[in-house]
Design an enzyme around this catalytic site. Structure first.
Site, PDB file in Angstrom:
ATOM      1  N   CYS A  62       0.754  -1.321   0.082  1.00 37.61           N
ATOM      2  CA  CYS A  62       0.018   0.061  -0.074  1.00 37.61           C
ATOM      3  C   CYS A  62       0.824   1.247  -0.003  1.00 37.61           C
ATOM      4  O   CYS A  62       0.337   2.324  -0.057  1.00 37.61           O
ATOM      5  CB  CYS A  62      -1.004  -0.193   1.192  1.00 37.61           C
ATOM      6  SG  CYS A  62      -2.176  -1.255   1.280  1.00 37.61           S
ATOM      7  N   HIS A 200      -2.638   8.180   5.973  1.00 34.79           N
ATOM      8  CA  HIS A 200      -3.031   6.824   5.227  1.00 34.79           C
ATOM      9  C   HIS A 200      -4.563   6.018   5.727  1.00 34.79           C
ATOM     10  O   HIS A 200      -4.963   5.314   5.061  1.00 34.79           O
ATOM     11  CB  HIS A 200      -1.918   5.931   5.557  1.00 34.79           C
ATOM     12  CG  HIS A 200      -1.921   4.515   5.031  1.00 34.79           C
ATOM     13  ND1 HIS A 200      -1.907   4.048   3.551  1.00 34.79           N
ATOM     14  CD2 HIS A 200      -2.146   3.114   5.635  1.00 34.79           C
ATOM     15  CE1 HIS A 200      -2.237   2.925   3.590  1.00 34.79           C
ATOM     16  NE2 HIS A 200      -2.407   2.398   4.439  1.00 34.79           N
ATOM     17  N   GLU A 211      -1.593   5.355  13.604  1.00 33.61           N
ATOM     18  CA  GLU A 211      -1.169   6.563  12.745  1.00 33.61           C
ATOM     19  C   GLU A 211      -1.305   7.939  13.573  1.00 33.61           C
ATOM     20  O   GLU A 211      -0.817   8.707  13.452  1.00 33.61           O
ATOM     21  CB  GLU A 211      -1.651   6.600  11.506  1.00 33.61           C
ATOM     22  CG  GLU A 211      -1.507   7.667  10.581  1.00 33.61           C
ATOM     23  CD  GLU A 211      -1.825   7.554   9.054  1.00 33.61           C
ATOM     24  OE1 GLU A 211      -1.219   8.408   8.294  1.00 33.61           O
ATOM     25  OE2 GLU A 211      -2.682   6.841   8.933  1.00 33.61           O
ATOM     26  N   LYS A 230     -10.050   7.714   2.138  1.00 35.35           N
ATOM     27  CA  LYS A 230     -10.504   6.330   2.205  1.00 35.35           C
ATOM     28  C   LYS A 230     -12.090   6.271   2.345  1.00 35.35           C
ATOM     29  O   LYS A 230     -12.824   5.404   1.952  1.00 35.35           O
ATOM     30  CB  LYS A 230      -9.724   5.749   2.883  1.00 35.35           C
ATOM     31  CG  LYS A 230      -8.391   5.258   2.321  1.00 35.35           C
ATOM     32  CD  LYS A 230      -7.383   4.425   2.931  1.00 35.35           C
ATOM     33  CE  LYS A 230      -5.995   4.154   2.179  1.00 35.35           C
ATOM     34  NZ  LYS A 230      -5.181   5.305   2.385  1.00 35.35           N
ATOM     35  N   HIS A 235     -10.004   1.995  -0.305  1.00 37.69           N
ATOM     36  CA  HIS A 235      -8.640   1.694  -0.270  1.00 37.69           C
ATOM     37  C   HIS A 235      -7.998   1.132  -1.560  1.00 37.69           C
ATOM     38  O   HIS A 235      -8.607  -0.014  -2.125  1.00 37.69           O
ATOM     39  CB  HIS A 235      -8.283   0.629   0.743  1.00 37.69           C
ATOM     40  CG  HIS A 235      -6.747   0.456   1.180  1.00 37.69           C
ATOM     41  ND1 HIS A 235      -5.972   1.253   0.372  1.00 37.69           N
ATOM     42  CD2 HIS A 235      -6.077  -0.221   2.055  1.00 37.69           C
ATOM     43  CE1 HIS A 235      -4.669   1.087   0.950  1.00 37.69           C
ATOM     44  NE2 HIS A 235      -4.752   0.012   1.991  1.00 37.69           N
ATOM     45  N   PHE A 296       1.581  -3.286   3.982  1.00 39.09           N
ATOM     46  CA  PHE A 296       2.076  -4.532   4.649  1.00 39.09           C
ATOM     47  C   PHE A 296       3.418  -4.686   4.319  1.00 39.09           C
ATOM     48  O   PHE A 296       3.832  -4.431   3.154  1.00 39.09           O
ATOM     49  CB  PHE A 296       1.129  -5.769   3.784  1.00 39.09           C
ATOM     50  CG  PHE A 296      -0.350  -5.671   4.606  1.00 39.09           C
ATOM     51  CD1 PHE A 296      -0.824  -4.902   5.480  1.00 39.09           C
ATOM     52  CD2 PHE A 296      -1.212  -6.545   3.937  1.00 39.09           C
ATOM     53  CE1 PHE A 296      -1.924  -5.115   6.091  1.00 39.09           C
ATOM     54  CE2 PHE A 296      -2.491  -6.571   4.320  1.00 39.09           C
ATOM     55  CZ  PHE A 296      -2.808  -5.803   5.662  1.00 39.09           C
TER      56      PHE A 296
END
Length: 308
Positions: A62, A200, A211, A230, A235, A296
């Site tokens: 991502c 994010h 975050e 998002k 996403h 990831f």
């Protein structure tokens, strides 16, 4: 007799299998291997337009889109190239991908339009989507010489690794903190010069919390504006970073701080301005933003953008 018969049968099956394999291989396109290489699409593009500055095919989950823009920025900054196309595309809406993320319990469930809700206390996973975002970067003197409309300037870029878990961020938020601080250092900026964080935040319980903790540590006592788009678009996985960087550029040029769609009640507000609605930028201050992408594999990226 049984052993002998089975041996003969096995030999026959082996021969049949080999024959079928040869037929299958004969039908394969000669370019199959090339088509499966990540860099083949990029190679086709640079060959068509004679772009000899170099080509890279980044795959960092991502964080891919933001890594691509950041790497292109560094290439131009250090004189390795004069201009670059950079970005990412994602087309992952298929049964295998959906089943895989669902087995990880990463996806939101339900048919309500509001289930993608970054920072909301009811968040329970992300909504997958598809898209593409590509930007054109070049040296300032080249853009000005050709009379280009310059939308934004890249000021800094930072990366980091969590070194904690393949799909879970370090609860201390060290990875996100390092990524943002390195971007600030790369841009020679103080935290107080940043006016907006394009987060994010994917609408997962753990990821959004980590975050926000990182943002509080990097921008203490600022009540800095924070939002994730998002809730608007879902996403985009590998393309998220490049699409969200473009959205941030649009937000600065349109003088709009985008709100967190579907955010109603949050437990992450402390020390932050988690935008509920669209609002205006504070007048009299340069519009400078930081964009985050965390993927990831414990791979992180932060990019600092300024309205030109």
């Amino acid at each position: 007799m049984r052993a002998f018969a089975n041996a003969r049968q096995g030999k026959h099956l082996c021969k049949t299998s080999q024959d079928e394999s040869r037929k299958f291989l004969a039908r394969l396109a000669r370019v199959l291997v090339l088509a499966e290489l990540h860099c083949s699409r990029d190679g086709t593009l640079v060959s068509r337009y004679k772009m000899r500055g170099g080509v890279e095919a980044t795959s960092t989950a991502c964080a891919t889109g933001l890594h691509c823009i950041g790497n292109a920025f560094q290439s131009i900054r250090y004189g390795n190239s004069r201009r670059a196309l950079a970005g990412a595309v994602e087309c992952a809406l298929n049964p295998i991908a959906l089943a895989g993320f669902d087995r990880m319990r990463a996806l939101a469930r339900g048919d309500q339009p509001s289930i993608s809700r970054p920072f909301d206390k009811r968040r329970a996973g992300f909504v997958m989507s598809e898209g593409v975002g590509v930007v054109f970067l070049e040296r300032l003197e080249d853009a000005e010489a050709r009379g280009a409309q310059i939308l934004a300037e890249v000021l800094g870029y930072g990366i980091s690794s969590d070194c904690y878990h393949i799909s879970t961020p370090d609860p201390s938020a060290i990875g996100a903190v390092l990524s943002m601080r390195r971007a600030l250092g790369n841009a020679s900026l103080d935290p107080v010069q940043i006016g907006y964080v394009n987060a994010h935040a994917t609408s997962t319980p753990n990821g959004d919390s980590v975050e926000t903790e990182a943002v509080r540590k990097v921008f203490p006592n600022q009540n800095i504006a924070v939002s994730s788009i998002k809730g608007h678009i879902g996403h985009l996985l590998g393309a998220a970073g490049s699409v969200e960087a473009i959205a941030t550029i649009c937000a600065m040029n349109d003088n709009v701080l985008p709100g967190n769609r579907n955010l109603e009640e949050s437990e992450e507000d402390e020390g932050l301005n988690l935008l509920r609605n669209n609002s205006k930028w504070v007048d009299g201050h340069p519009k400078i933003s930081i964009c985050n992408s965390f993927g990831f594999g414990a791979t992180n990226a932060s990019l600092i953008l300024k309205q030109f």
